[in-house]
Design an enzyme around this catalytic site. Structure first.
Site, PDB file in Angstrom:
ATOM      1  N   ASP A  96       0.812  -1.225   0.000  1.00 56.08           N
ATOM      2  CA  ASP A  96       0.000   0.000   0.000  1.00 56.08           C
ATOM      3  C   ASP A  96       0.839   1.266   0.000  1.00 56.08           C
ATOM      4  OD1 ASP A  96       0.762  -0.943   2.543  1.00 56.08           O
ATOM      5  OD2 ASP A  96      -0.845   0.114   3.567  1.00 56.08           O
ATOM      6  N   GLU A 163      -0.509  -2.455   5.159  1.00 58.20           N
ATOM      7  CA  GLU A 163       0.469  -2.383   6.244  1.00 58.20           C
ATOM      8  C   GLU A 163       0.388  -1.044   6.964  1.00 58.20           C
ATOM      9  OE1 GLU A 163       3.880  -1.066   8.334  1.00 58.20           O
ATOM     10  OE2 GLU A 163       3.468  -0.328   6.312  1.00 58.20           O
ATOM     11  N   GLU A 164       0.164   0.021   6.215  1.00 60.29           N
ATOM     12  CA  GLU A 164       0.200   1.359   6.800  1.00 60.29           C
ATOM     13  C   GLU A 164      -0.902   1.601   7.825  1.00 60.29           C
ATOM     14  OE1 GLU A 164       2.560   3.326   6.582  1.00 60.29           O
ATOM     15  OE2 GLU A 164       3.651   2.826   4.751  1.00 60.29           O
TER      16      GLU A 164
END
Length: 437
Positions: A96, A163-164
């Protein structure tokens, strides 16, 4: 039984002879990897929206001969390649981008603009290096496929979304990543560093990245006219006392031998000069390594905020509300020492000892750590991949210049050198893990 590190050491003399062959092979593949990197960089997608990114990575893995499953835990991708009997090695990359308008001035800069989850128009940029991660991921897969005669086992390639926002690893594991597909014996990952020159790698055995918690605190009060403060209980004053009091949690309640960070990143309250409001909202980020420290931070916040409210004359039901965003919480990343040391040995053998350094743990967070916290207790290791153009790094060191950090709109890695280094480091590590005795 020999330890993992000892087994790796026995492979060094064999692998050293092949190191130049791997470097040459990666150089030949570099133009294609650079093209993939530029495509990913110019077409970033926000967390939970990585549809085209996932499809492109699935296409790349299919072309290499992997058995590919798409849309795992959102837009995650799992590629499996069985090559005889042997261990299962998982390599993970995150996919992402970030809601940042790129300001690098590069001719290939992202110009993407989209609406986020709150319907706001935002820019999108791979400001955390996930484009490097993905291109290195495909490059390592390609080299391992080309060298199937040098390893036996199952290669598990995992392209992880979100992930962020700390959601991707949770979602993939919840969907049965280790039960429906394969249970790895080792999990590897890499992350670009904005404070290390390209061409080098850094590894931190043990704790590498931190627990991360987002906390909202709603401070209540009794509002009124700013000219008559004695008739109110001012939540802005209470919030100010709380912000100052929070500083003593780390300095006076938690052992100085155990890292702890509590940062108030946002404070909002009131609407006009002469109005005392009814509430103030605070937003905090909590960082630690030890789970007990994390729990101690939260317990102290609840106790401290309630105490400040009661001391001001508020009733218990008017105490501040402390809300921990449990769904966004991620645990610290613990690099299994034996695996981290083995990976260090492999990368030193491939890149040269002078290009591998020991990293210090950082207070940034990464949901990669979740792969090592299932009931299977699988050893994991993530290493830092230098991203700064070497001359720019040298100049910054000489003149005390601050370099753009990760998540900066001006972060632009030296992608040709970083890609070449990342592919060689990851490939060499995986080959040695497959061939451990």
């Amino acid at each position: 039984m020999k330890t993992l590190l000892t087994s790796m050491a026995l492979l060094c003399c064999v692998h050293h002879a092949a190191a130049s062959d791997l470097a040459s092979a990666v150089n030949q593949s570099l133009p294609k990897l650079e093209a993939l990197y530029l495509h990913l960089h110019q077409n970033p997608e926000l967390s939970m929206q990585e549809k085209q990114t996932g499809a492109r990575l699935a296409e790349e893995l299919k072309a290499l001969g992997f058995d590919v499953t798409e849309r795992v835990g959102g837009y995650g991708v799992v590629g499996l390649m069985k090559n005889g009997d042997g261990p299962t090695v998982m390599i993970r990359a995150d996919t992402d981008g970030l809601p940042i308008i790129e300001q690098t001035g590069k001719p290939y800069a992202s110009k993407v603009r989209v609406k986020d989850a709150n319907n706001n128009m935002v820019g999108v940029m791979h400001g955390c290096g996930h484009d490097i991660h993905m291109a290195s991921f495909i490059g390592a897969a390609e080299q391992l496929v080309k060298n199937k005669n040098q390893w036996q086992g199952t290669l598990m390639m995992v392209a992880q979304p979100a992930e962020e926002v700390g959601a991707g690893a949770k979602a993939m594991l919840k969907e049965g990543l280790f039960s429906k597909f394969a249970k790895p014996d080792h999990v590897l990952g890499l992350h670009v560093s904005a404070s290390l020159p390209a061409g080098k790698v850094a590894i931190s055995p043990g704790y590498a990245l931190a627990n991360v918690d987002s906390v909202d605190i709603t401070v209540k009060g009794q509002g009124g006219h700013g000219a008559y403060p004695h008739t109110t209980i001012d939540p802005i004053v209470l919030a100010s006392r709380i912000v100052l009091g929070i500083q003593t949690i780390t300095s006076r309640e938690i052992s100085p031998l155990k890292p702890s960070v509590i940062t108030v990143g946002s404070i909002h309250g009131g609407s006009k000069h002469n109005i005392i409001s009814n509430e103030v909202k605070l937003q905090l980020t909590l960082r630690s390594y030890d789970r007990e420290v994390r729990d101690q931070q939260i317990a102290a916040l609840r106790r401290l905020t309630k105490g400040v409210a009661l001391s001001a004359g508020l009733t218990p039901d008017q105490a501040p509300v402390v809300h921990v965003h449990e769904s966004e919480s991620i645990p610290s990343t613990y690099n299994a020492p034996d695996l981290a040391n083995a990976v260090t040995a492999s990368i030193k053998n491939e890149l040269g000892a002078e290009n591998v350094v020991k990293a210090e743990p950082v207070m940034a967070g990464e949901d990669f750590g979740l792969y090592g916290r299932t009931d299977d207790n699988i050893p994991i290791t993530i290493f830092w991949l230098g991203g700064v153009e070497p001359q720019a790094y040298a100049n910054a060191q000489t003149h005390g210049i601050s370099l753009p950090s990760l998540h900066s709109s001006k972060f632009a890695p030296d992608y040709p050198l970083a890609l070449k280094t990342g592919v060689r480091a990851m490939t060499a590590s995986a080959l040695d893990l497959f061939n451990q005795k």
